[in-house]
Design a protein around this motif. Structure first.
Motif, PDB file in Angstrom:
ATOM      1  N   SER A  16       0.820  -1.226   0.000  1.00 39.29           N
ATOM      2  CA  SER A  16       0.000   0.000   0.000  1.00 39.29           C
ATOM      3  C   SER A  16       0.847   1.266   0.000  1.00 39.29           C
ATOM      4  O   SER A  16       0.769   2.098   0.912  1.00 39.29           O
ATOM      5  N   LEU A  17       1.638   1.414  -1.041  1.00 37.79           N
ATOM      6  CA  LEU A  17       2.501   2.592  -1.155  1.00 37.79           C
ATOM      7  C   LEU A  17       1.929   3.667  -2.065  1.00 37.79           C
ATOM      8  O   LEU A  17       2.364   4.814  -2.007  1.00 37.79           O
ATOM      9  N   ILE A  18       0.986   3.308  -2.919  1.00 35.85           N
ATOM     10  CA  ILE A  18       0.512   4.258  -3.929  1.00 35.85           C
ATOM     11  C   ILE A  18      -0.098   5.505  -3.291  1.00 35.85           C
ATOM     12  O   ILE A  18       0.039   6.619  -3.806  1.00 35.85           O
TER      13      ILE A  18
ATOM     14  N   LEU B  11      17.502  -3.132 -20.792  1.00 33.28           N
ATOM     15  CA  LEU B  11      16.927  -3.617 -19.535  1.00 33.28           C
ATOM     16  C   LEU B  11      15.595  -4.314 -19.815  1.00 33.28           C
ATOM     17  O   LEU B  11      14.707  -3.746 -20.450  1.00 33.28           O
ATOM     18  N   ASP B  12      15.470  -5.531 -19.329  1.00 33.81           N
ATOM     19  CA  ASP B  12      14.255  -6.318 -19.552  1.00 33.81           C
ATOM     20  C   ASP B  12      13.159  -5.849 -18.600  1.00 33.81           C
ATOM     21  O   ASP B  12      13.362  -5.804 -17.379  1.00 33.81           O
ATOM     22  N   HIS B  13      11.990  -5.524 -19.133  1.00 33.44           N
ATOM     23  CA  HIS B  13      10.921  -4.975 -18.309  1.00 33.44           C
ATOM     24  C   HIS B  13      10.457  -5.939 -17.233  1.00 33.44           C
ATOM     25  O   HIS B  13      10.194  -5.537 -16.086  1.00 33.44           O
ATOM     26  N   GLU B  14      10.348  -7.205 -17.568  1.00 28.96           N
ATOM     27  CA  GLU B  14       9.899  -8.172 -16.576  1.00 28.96           C
ATOM     28  C   GLU B  14      10.897  -8.303 -15.434  1.00 28.96           C
ATOM     29  O   GLU B  14      10.513  -8.413 -14.264  1.00 28.96           O
ATOM     30  N   LEU B  15      12.179  -8.267 -15.761  1.00 26.17           N
ATOM     31  CA  LEU B  15      13.194  -8.358 -14.714  1.00 26.17           C
ATOM     32  C   LEU B  15      13.224  -7.090 -13.862  1.00 26.17           C
ATOM     33  O   LEU B  15      13.503  -7.152 -12.656  1.00 26.17           O
ATOM     34  N   ILE B  16      12.949  -5.940 -14.469  1.00 26.43           N
ATOM     35  CA  ILE B  16      12.843  -4.698 -13.685  1.00 26.43           C
ATOM     36  C   ILE B  16      11.717  -4.835 -12.658  1.00 26.43           C
ATOM     37  O   ILE B  16      11.898  -4.547 -11.459  1.00 26.43           O
ATOM     38  N   LEU B  17      10.556  -5.269 -13.126  1.00 24.87           N
ATOM     39  CA  LEU B  17       9.397  -5.384 -12.233  1.00 24.87           C
ATOM     40  C   LEU B  17       9.617  -6.465 -11.180  1.00 24.87           C
ATOM     41  O   LEU B  17       9.181  -6.307 -10.027  1.00 24.87           O
ATOM     42  N   GLU B  18      10.314  -7.538 -11.538  1.00 21.30           N
ATOM     43  CA  GLU B  18      10.646  -8.573 -10.553  1.00 21.30           C
ATOM     44  C   GLU B  18      11.545  -7.993  -9.461  1.00 21.30           C
ATOM     45  O   GLU B  18      11.374  -8.289  -8.271  1.00 21.30           O
ATOM     46  N   GLY B  19      12.511  -7.180  -9.885  1.00 22.57           N
ATOM     47  CA  GLY B  19      13.415  -6.561  -8.923  1.00 22.57           C
ATOM     48  C   GLY B  19      12.683  -5.642  -7.964  1.00 22.57           C
ATOM     49  O   GLY B  19      12.933  -5.656  -6.756  1.00 22.57           O
TER      50      GLY B  19
ATOM     51  N   LYS C 161      10.677  -6.203  -3.019  1.00 24.59           N
ATOM     52  CA  LYS C 161      10.419  -5.433  -1.795  1.00 24.59           C
ATOM     53  C   LYS C 161       9.059  -4.753  -1.785  1.00 24.59           C
ATOM     54  O   LYS C 161       8.546  -4.412  -0.726  1.00 24.59           O
ATOM     55  N   VAL C 162       8.507  -4.523  -2.973  1.00 19.72           N
ATOM     56  CA  VAL C 162       7.247  -3.774  -3.072  1.00 19.72           C
ATOM     57  C   VAL C 162       6.155  -4.679  -3.623  1.00 19.72           C
ATOM     58  O   VAL C 162       6.273  -5.214  -4.729  1.00 19.72           O
ATOM     59  N   SER C 163       5.082  -4.841  -2.845  1.00 16.87           N
ATOM     60  CA  SER C 163       3.974  -5.701  -3.272  1.00 16.87           C
ATOM     61  C   SER C 163       2.706  -4.901  -3.506  1.00 16.87           C
ATOM     62  O   SER C 163       1.605  -5.369  -3.229  1.00 16.87           O
ATOM     63  N   ASP C 164       2.862  -3.702  -3.984  1.00 15.80           N
ATOM     64  CA  ASP C 164       1.725  -2.853  -4.314  1.00 15.80           C
ATOM     65  C   ASP C 164       1.515  -2.901  -5.823  1.00 15.80           C
ATOM     66  O   ASP C 164       2.316  -2.373  -6.596  1.00 15.80           O
ATOM     67  N   GLY C 165       0.424  -3.530  -6.245  1.00 12.26           N
ATOM     68  CA  GLY C 165       0.154  -3.688  -7.670  1.00 12.26           C
ATOM     69  C   GLY C 165       0.013  -2.371  -8.400  1.00 12.26           C
ATOM     70  O   GLY C 165       0.399  -2.250  -9.574  1.00 12.26           O
ATOM     71  N   SER C 166      -0.509  -1.352  -7.728  1.00  8.63           N
ATOM     72  CA  SER C 166      -0.686  -0.041  -8.364  1.00  8.63           C
ATOM     73  C   SER C 166       0.668   0.604  -8.674  1.00  8.63           C
ATOM     74  O   SER C 166       0.840   1.249  -9.712  1.00  8.63           O
ATOM     75  N   VAL C 167       1.633   0.440  -7.763  1.00  9.10           N
ATOM     76  CA  VAL C 167       2.969   0.989  -7.992  1.00  9.10           C
ATOM     77  C   VAL C 167       3.645   0.263  -9.144  1.00  9.10           C
ATOM     78  O   VAL C 167       4.250   0.882 -10.028  1.00  9.10           O
ATOM     79  N   LEU C 168       3.549  -1.060  -9.148  1.00  7.52           N
ATOM     80  CA  LEU C 168       4.160  -1.847 -10.228  1.00  7.52           C
ATOM     81  C   LEU C 168       3.523  -1.500 -11.570  1.00  7.52           C
ATOM     82  O   LEU C 168       4.212  -1.395 -12.591  1.00  7.52           O
TER      83      LEU C 168
END
Length: 385
Positions: free
Chosen positions: A6-8, A151-159, A163-170
């Motif tokens: 819940s960071l958004i 830079l691979d987009h999926e690997l960026i989002l995995e990185g 630490k961040v589990s906010d779907g809105s931020v991702l």
């Protein structure tokens, strides 16, 4: 590892958006594809940020493509740069304000690029210490080909998701990555890469390459990294070769990057290690010859012989360049070089002034006005010394 949820709501908070705009304003920068300047965006700031707050809160915010421009490099090639709109820079800065404190504490201690409180000088000092104090005399200078563009987009989002589990931020980060670019008036998709010039791009790059940093650390291999400039240290030539293979495998197989085999090379403290504009040798740090050459080229452009600009204006233009260059390279063993450069610059300015006077008569008048007495020689006004 701690997870953040819940960071958004922290991203779109009005005080964070205001803080983000102040940072964007301080950095200045050119307009994006909409042509709007930082000053123009700030004229009705409260209303603009209120609208931005609403768009982010409701999920209706959509970033615009970045404006692709090409910046000339000293070697003659060009570096692609992506300029987001001011509105998008504010959102990226707001995102950075929240994400950077989360990721920063756990980054590799020998990573120095785009990190608060860290600098090129510190990276060079760490490399010097590894070689001179720890006896790691062999160095692999890794060269990554178009790192930011690969830079691979999926690997960026995995990185980020580690630490961040906010779907809105991702989802917001993914929107920035896939917004595309405008080049020569035409839109181009961005299926891979993070454009240089984006406010959030440096942090995403560090998150991406931290996987390499931590893997090398877990194997006990010493590195220094400043963005995509990587040095790998070893005690022997054979060990350095083995470390080069390990690093290449992690970067290419694990991170889907491309190591430039022609530019990546193995060197030693005795041959000299080129890094961030310096040459590191045993007990000595010097300025890279290319940097000296480029600096003198810049000075010649600022002090043309045949130009209507007077000496006072030339000095005004020279001073910030001289201060910036001297402040950066002052950590090197450069007292003699600085002295030679200043003598050369003064000669150029002196010759310019003599050409303005045109004859020795004007020179003599100027000397008398400054309080000098006696007779002066009739000298040529076209000699450099």
């Amino acid at each position: 590892m701690k997870k953040w949820y819940s960071l958004i709501d922290k991203v779109y908070r009005m005080d964070n958006l205001e803080k983000a705009y102040r940072a964007v304003r301080a950095n200045k920068g050119a307009p994006g594809i909409d042509g709007e300047t930082v000053e123009a965006y700030g004229r009705n700031l409260k209303e603009r940020l209120g609208q931005l707050h609403h768009e982010l809160k409701t999920g209706k915010y959509e970033p615009q493509p970045v404006l692709r421009v090409e910046i000339p490099k000293p070697d003659g090639s060009k570096r692609p740069l992506g300029i987001p709109t001011v509105k998008d820079r504010v959102v990226q800065q707001a995102l950075l304000n929240i994400l950077q404190p989360i990721f920063e504490p756990d980054f590799h201690p020998s990573s120095y690029g785009y990190r608060p409180g860290r600098s090129c000088h510190q990276a060079v000092a760490k490399a010097e210490r590894f070689m001179n104090k720890y006896g790691l005399e062999y160095v692999v200078d890794m060269d990554l080909s178009k790192c930011f563009d690969r830079l691979d987009h999926e690997l960026i989002l995995e990185g980020v998701n580690r630490k961040v589990s906010d779907g809105s931020v991702l989802k917001l980060i993914k929107k920035f990555l896939t917004a595309g670019v405008i080049k020569d008036g035409a839109w181009e998709g961005t299926e891979i890469g993070s454009p240089q010039g984006g406010v959030i791009s440096p942090l995403l790059t560090n998150i991406y390459l931290d996987r390499f940093d931590q893997e090398m650390k877990s194997r006990g291999i010493r590195i220094v990294r400043y963005a995509d400039d990587i040095l790998v240290f070893a005690r022997t030539y054979r060990e350095a070769r083995r470390y080069q293979q390990i690093a290449t495998e992690i970067l290419e197989r694990g991170l889907k990057l491309v190591v430039n085999k022609e530019k990546t090379h193995l060197t030693s403290i005795w041959q000299g290690v080129a890094y961030l504009g310096f040459i590191i040798r045993a007990r000595a740090l010097s300025i890279h010859p290319k940097k000296l050459k480029n600096f003198k080229k810049k000075i010649k452009q600022l002090t043309p012989r045949n130009h209507g600009m007077n000496v006072r204006e030339m000095v005004k233009r020279l001073n910030p360049v001289l201060r910036g260059w001297a402040n950066y390279f002052r950590v090197a063993n450069c007292k003699g070089i600085f002295t030679q450069l200043m003598e050369w610059i003064r000669r150029r300015l002196r010759m310019k002034q003599m050409r303005e006077w045109k004859s020795w008569k004007q020179l003599h008048k100027a000397l008398h006005r400054r309080g000098y007495k006696g007779e002066f020689e009739k000298i040529s006004m076209r000699r450099w010394r």
